[in-house]
Design a protein around this motif. Structure first.
Motif, PDB file in Angstrom:
ATOM      1  N   GLN A  71      -0.859 -11.031   8.768  1.00 53.51           N
ATOM      2  CA  GLN A  71      -0.178 -10.252   7.734  1.00 53.51           C
ATOM      3  C   GLN A  71       1.317 -10.547   7.775  1.00 53.51           C
ATOM      4  O   GLN A  71       1.811 -11.113   8.742  1.00 53.51           O
ATOM      5  CB  GLN A  71      -0.437  -8.755   7.940  1.00 53.51           C
ATOM      6  CG  GLN A  71      -1.908  -8.406   8.024  1.00 53.51           C
ATOM      7  CD  GLN A  71      -2.698  -8.866   6.805  1.00 53.51           C
ATOM      8  OE1 GLN A  71      -2.211  -8.782   5.675  1.00 53.51           O
ATOM      9  NE2 GLN A  71      -3.898  -9.378   7.017  1.00 53.51           N
ATOM     10  N   THR A  72       2.019 -10.164   6.711  1.00 54.99           N
ATOM     11  CA  THR A  72       3.454 -10.432   6.654  1.00 54.99           C
ATOM     12  C   THR A  72       4.246  -9.209   6.219  1.00 54.99           C
ATOM     13  O   THR A  72       3.755  -8.369   5.479  1.00 54.99           O
ATOM     14  CB  THR A  72       3.779 -11.571   5.649  1.00 54.99           C
ATOM     15  OG1 THR A  72       3.248 -11.203   4.372  1.00 54.99           O
ATOM     16  CG2 THR A  72       3.200 -12.892   6.085  1.00 54.99           C
ATOM     17  N   SER A  74       6.926  -7.980   3.878  1.00 53.68           N
ATOM     18  CA  SER A  74       7.303  -8.504   2.567  1.00 53.68           C
ATOM     19  C   SER A  74       8.779  -8.901   2.515  1.00 53.68           C
ATOM     20  O   SER A  74       9.615  -8.354   3.229  1.00 53.68           O
ATOM     21  CB  SER A  74       7.041  -7.457   1.485  1.00 53.68           C
ATOM     22  OG  SER A  74       5.718  -6.977   1.568  1.00 53.68           O
ATOM     23  N   GLY A  99      -1.274  -0.475   2.326  1.00 54.75           N
ATOM     24  CA  GLY A  99      -0.839  -1.590   3.172  1.00 54.75           C
ATOM     25  C   GLY A  99       0.462  -1.283   3.882  1.00 54.75           C
ATOM     26  O   GLY A  99       1.500  -1.852   3.582  1.00 54.75           O
ATOM     27  N   GLY A 101       1.406  -2.089   6.850  1.00 52.17           N
ATOM     28  CA  GLY A 101       1.913  -3.273   7.552  1.00 52.17           C
ATOM     29  C   GLY A 101       2.916  -2.882   8.618  1.00 52.17           C
ATOM     30  O   GLY A 101       2.640  -2.044   9.473  1.00 52.17           O
ATOM     31  N   SER A 102       4.099  -3.468   8.571  1.00 56.64           N
ATOM     32  CA  SER A 102       5.145  -3.164   9.550  1.00 56.64           C
ATOM     33  C   SER A 102       5.727  -1.772   9.354  1.00 56.64           C
ATOM     34  O   SER A 102       6.360  -1.219  10.257  1.00 56.64           O
ATOM     35  CB  SER A 102       6.271  -4.176   9.401  1.00 56.64           C
ATOM     36  OG  SER A 102       6.940  -3.969   8.156  1.00 56.64           O
ATOM     37  N   GLU A 120      -3.333   2.041   5.906  1.00 58.40           N
ATOM     38  CA  GLU A 120      -3.413   0.685   6.463  1.00 58.40           C
ATOM     39  C   GLU A 120      -4.796   0.490   7.057  1.00 58.40           C
ATOM     40  O   GLU A 120      -5.325   1.376   7.724  1.00 58.40           O
ATOM     41  CB  GLU A 120      -2.329   0.504   7.539  1.00 58.40           C
ATOM     42  CG  GLU A 120      -2.437  -0.774   8.373  1.00 58.40           C
ATOM     43  CD  GLU A 120      -2.404  -2.054   7.532  1.00 58.40           C
ATOM     44  OE1 GLU A 120      -1.453  -2.244   6.765  1.00 58.40           O
ATOM     45  OE2 GLU A 120      -3.356  -2.862   7.655  1.00 58.40           O
ATOM     46  N   ARG A 121      -5.390  -0.706   6.853  1.00 56.31           N
ATOM     47  CA  ARG A 121      -6.748  -0.937   7.340  1.00 56.31           C
ATOM     48  C   ARG A 121      -6.789  -1.516   8.757  1.00 56.31           C
ATOM     49  O   ARG A 121      -7.832  -1.522   9.403  1.00 56.31           O
ATOM     50  CB  ARG A 121      -7.528  -1.834   6.359  1.00 56.31           C
ATOM     51  CG  ARG A 121      -6.985  -3.247   6.230  1.00 56.31           C
ATOM     52  CD  ARG A 121      -7.787  -4.072   5.232  1.00 56.31           C
ATOM     53  NE  ARG A 121      -9.119  -4.384   5.708  1.00 56.31           N
ATOM     54  CZ  ARG A 121      -9.395  -5.339   6.592  1.00 56.31           C
ATOM     55  NH1 ARG A 121      -8.435  -6.087   7.100  1.00 56.31           N
ATOM     56  NH2 ARG A 121     -10.633  -5.556   6.957  1.00 56.31           N
ATOM     57  N   ILE A 122      -5.650  -2.032   9.278  1.00 54.38           N
ATOM     58  CA  ILE A 122      -5.621  -2.615  10.628  1.00 54.38           C
ATOM     59  C   ILE A 122      -4.927  -1.632  11.577  1.00 54.38           C
ATOM     60  O   ILE A 122      -3.717  -1.406  11.497  1.00 54.38           O
ATOM     61  CB  ILE A 122      -4.900  -3.984  10.624  1.00 54.38           C
ATOM     62  CG1 ILE A 122      -5.623  -4.942   9.669  1.00 54.38           C
ATOM     63  CG2 ILE A 122      -4.824  -4.557  12.028  1.00 54.38           C
ATOM     64  CD1 ILE A 122      -4.973  -6.309   9.518  1.00 54.38           C
ATOM     65  N   ASP A 147      -9.510   2.262   4.206  1.00 53.27           N
ATOM     66  CA  ASP A 147      -9.495   1.233   3.168  1.00 53.27           C
ATOM     67  C   ASP A 147      -8.731   1.784   1.959  1.00 53.27           C
ATOM     68  O   ASP A 147      -9.227   2.636   1.236  1.00 53.27           O
ATOM     69  CB  ASP A 147     -10.934   0.874   2.791  1.00 53.27           C
ATOM     70  CG  ASP A 147     -10.998  -0.148   1.663  1.00 53.27           C
ATOM     71  OD1 ASP A 147      -9.944  -0.488   1.092  1.00 53.27           O
ATOM     72  OD2 ASP A 147     -12.117  -0.607   1.356  1.00 53.27           O
ATOM     73  N   GLY A 148      -7.540   1.251   1.758  1.00 54.39           N
ATOM     74  CA  GLY A 148      -6.659   1.773   0.716  1.00 54.39           C
ATOM     75  C   GLY A 148      -7.118   1.473  -0.697  1.00 54.39           C
ATOM     76  O   GLY A 148      -6.572   2.031  -1.653  1.00 54.39           O
ATOM     77  N   ALA A 164       0.863  -3.133  -1.390  1.00 53.40           N
ATOM     78  CA  ALA A 164       1.450  -4.330  -0.795  1.00 53.40           C
ATOM     79  C   ALA A 164       0.391  -5.400  -0.558  1.00 53.40           C
ATOM     80  O   ALA A 164       0.634  -6.381   0.131  1.00 53.40           O
ATOM     81  CB  ALA A 164       2.131  -3.971   0.522  1.00 53.40           C
ATOM     82  N   VAL A 216      -0.649 -10.962   0.328  1.00 53.43           N
ATOM     83  CA  VAL A 216      -1.924 -11.080   1.035  1.00 53.43           C
ATOM     84  C   VAL A 216      -2.973 -10.320   0.226  1.00 53.43           C
ATOM     85  O   VAL A 216      -2.652  -9.393  -0.510  1.00 53.43           O
ATOM     86  CB  VAL A 216      -1.841 -10.518   2.474  1.00 53.43           C
ATOM     87  CG1 VAL A 216      -0.841 -11.288   3.310  1.00 53.43           C
ATOM     88  CG2 VAL A 216      -1.501  -9.036   2.483  1.00 53.43           C
ATOM     89  N   ARG A 219      -8.146  -6.262   1.232  1.00 59.03           N
ATOM     90  CA  ARG A 219      -9.450  -6.535   1.826  1.00 59.03           C
ATOM     91  C   ARG A 219     -10.221  -5.242   2.049  1.00 59.03           C
ATOM     92  O   ARG A 219      -9.625  -4.193   2.310  1.00 59.03           O
ATOM     93  CB  ARG A 219      -9.256  -7.275   3.154  1.00 59.03           C
ATOM     94  CG  ARG A 219      -8.472  -8.580   2.975  1.00 59.03           C
ATOM     95  CD  ARG A 219      -8.539  -9.433   4.201  1.00 59.03           C
ATOM     96  NE  ARG A 219      -9.934  -9.646   4.599  1.00 59.03           N
ATOM     97  CZ  ARG A 219     -10.318  -9.889   5.846  1.00 59.03           C
ATOM     98  NH1 ARG A 219      -9.430  -9.931   6.807  1.00 59.03           N
ATOM     99  NH2 ARG A 219     -11.583 -10.089   6.122  1.00 59.03           N
TER     100      ARG A 219
HETATM  101  N1  SAH Z   1       4.799  -3.586   3.090  1.00 60.79           N
HETATM  102  C1  SAH Z   1       4.246  -4.228   4.249  1.00 60.79           C
HETATM  103  C2  SAH Z   1       3.358  -5.352   3.792  1.00 60.79           C
HETATM  104  C3  SAH Z   1       2.357  -5.760   4.801  1.00 60.79           C
HETATM  105  S1  SAH Z   1       1.244  -7.009   4.191  1.00 60.79           S
HETATM  106  C4  SAH Z   1       5.378  -4.752   5.087  1.00 60.79           C
HETATM  107  O1  SAH Z   1       6.405  -5.069   4.501  1.00 60.79           O
HETATM  108  O2  SAH Z   1       5.254  -4.863   6.297  1.00 60.79           O
HETATM  109  C5  SAH Z   1      -0.009  -6.053   3.432  1.00 60.79           C
HETATM  110  C6  SAH Z   1      -0.745  -5.074   4.304  1.00 60.79           C
HETATM  111  O3  SAH Z   1      -1.831  -4.574   3.549  1.00 60.79           O
HETATM  112  C7  SAH Z   1      -1.337  -5.660   5.573  1.00 60.79           C
HETATM  113  O4  SAH Z   1      -0.892  -4.935   6.684  1.00 60.79           O
HETATM  114  C8  SAH Z   1      -2.852  -5.500   5.381  1.00 60.79           C
HETATM  115  O5  SAH Z   1      -3.555  -5.230   6.565  1.00 60.79           O
HETATM  116  C9  SAH Z   1      -2.895  -4.327   4.431  1.00 60.79           C
HETATM  117  N2  SAH Z   1      -4.129  -4.198   3.668  1.00 60.79           N
HETATM  118  C10 SAH Z   1      -4.879  -5.163   3.069  1.00 60.79           C
HETATM  119  N3  SAH Z   1      -5.958  -4.633   2.463  1.00 60.79           N
HETATM  120  C11 SAH Z   1      -5.894  -3.295   2.676  1.00 60.79           C
HETATM  121  C12 SAH Z   1      -6.719  -2.192   2.310  1.00 60.79           C
HETATM  122  N4  SAH Z   1      -7.839  -2.348   1.602  1.00 60.79           N
HETATM  123  N5  SAH Z   1      -6.346  -0.956   2.711  1.00 60.79           N
HETATM  124  C13 SAH Z   1      -5.235  -0.751   3.451  1.00 60.79           C
HETATM  125  N6  SAH Z   1      -4.401  -1.752   3.818  1.00 60.79           N
HETATM  126  C14 SAH Z   1      -4.725  -3.010   3.448  1.00 60.79           C
END
Ligand code: SAH
Length: 224
Positions: A71-72, A74, A99, A101-102, A120-122, A147-148, A164, A216, A219
């Motif tokens: 993941q990144t 943004s 999402g 993410g960070s 966030e899913r992770i 799952d968002g 995101a 990204v 998912r």
């Molecule tokens: N705004 C964040 C972007 C992270 S990238 C940042 O600047 O750090 C996008 C994120 O969306 C990832 O962490 C990924 O795991 C998450 N993501 C992807 N599919 C998702 C879903 N179905 N539900 C929740 N998060 C999801």
């Protein structure tokens, strides 16, 4: 309502020097970001705290950077742009972010709206982001490991939703969780993605296509 984060987190380190930050903000202005509240929050938010140490020295470049788990974080321009689009119709009370993410976009939103609900899913990414919110004393952020693409129905409806991650098609649940007048800012598509803004009106939904983007994928399911 702008509540910028504590300034003491910004000072002292070379890479966070005022000049470095000013350069980033000037770049955002050059790229067309015009909302003064958004620019102020971009100036005040310590992006280096959202990266692992090995990447932190690149925090104020206007690029996306890896945060692990494929993941990144943004690019600052896109964070500013999406935030500006979300806020364009006036102040917002409840915002859903998909999402975390960070947590960087989350932190930016938390300084501009009343309450942020971030999914966030992770799991490990969510845990790190939560620590960062604590460190920055951003207490109006609520997080969920889920799952968002289903939104966060128990906490809706939302005045704004920002994703995101890019679905192929906008999930129906997200549209349903928009309050009347609310807006959804979301990248859509696989190879050629476009940033879209959907506004819920009394008659239905209005769609604006903004610009090509590269996110990204959204998912299904969750990861521990
Ligand atoms: N705004 C964040 C972007 C992270 S990238 C940042 O600047 O750090 C996008 C994120 O969306 C990832 O962490 C990924 O795991 C998450 N993501 C992807 N599919 C998702 C879903 N179905 N539900 C929740 N998060 C999801």
């Amino acid at each position: 309502m702008v509540q910028v984060v504590n300034r003491s987190d910004l000072d002292g380190i070379g890479m966070t020097s005022r000049r470095t930050r000013e350069r980033l903000v000037q770049r955002l202005v050059d790229q067309g970001i015009a909302d003064p509240a958004v620019l102020e929050v971009m100036r005040a938010t310590p992006r280096h705290l959202f990266l692992d140490e090995a990447m932190a020295h690149r925090a104020y470049e206007d690029v996306a950077l890896p945060i692990g788990y494929q993941q990144t974080l943004s690019q600052p321009y896109i964070v500013a742009r999406m935030t500006e689009l979300l806020l364009a119709a006036g102040p917002l009370a409840r915002v859903l972010e998909i999402g975390t993410g960070s947590g960087y976009q989350t932190a930016v939103l938390a300084q501009l709206v009343q309450e942020v609900y971030s999914v966030e899913r992770i799991k490990p990414l969510q845990l790190k982001a939560r620590q960062r919110m604590r460190r920055l004393k951003l207490r109006n952020v609520h997080m969920s490991h889920a799952d968002g693409s289903l939104g966060w129905p128990e906490r809706g409806p939302f005045d704004g939703i920002l994703s995101a991650a890019a679905p192929q098609r906008i999930p129906e649940g997200l549209l349903q969780q928009l309050a009347p007048g609310g807006r959804l800012v979301i990248p859509v598509g696989t190879d050629a993605q476009q940033l879209q803004v959907v506004t819920r009106t009394h008659e239905g939904f209005e769609l604006d296509i903004i610009e090509p983007v590269n996110f990204v994928p959204l998912r299904p399911g969750t990861e521990r």
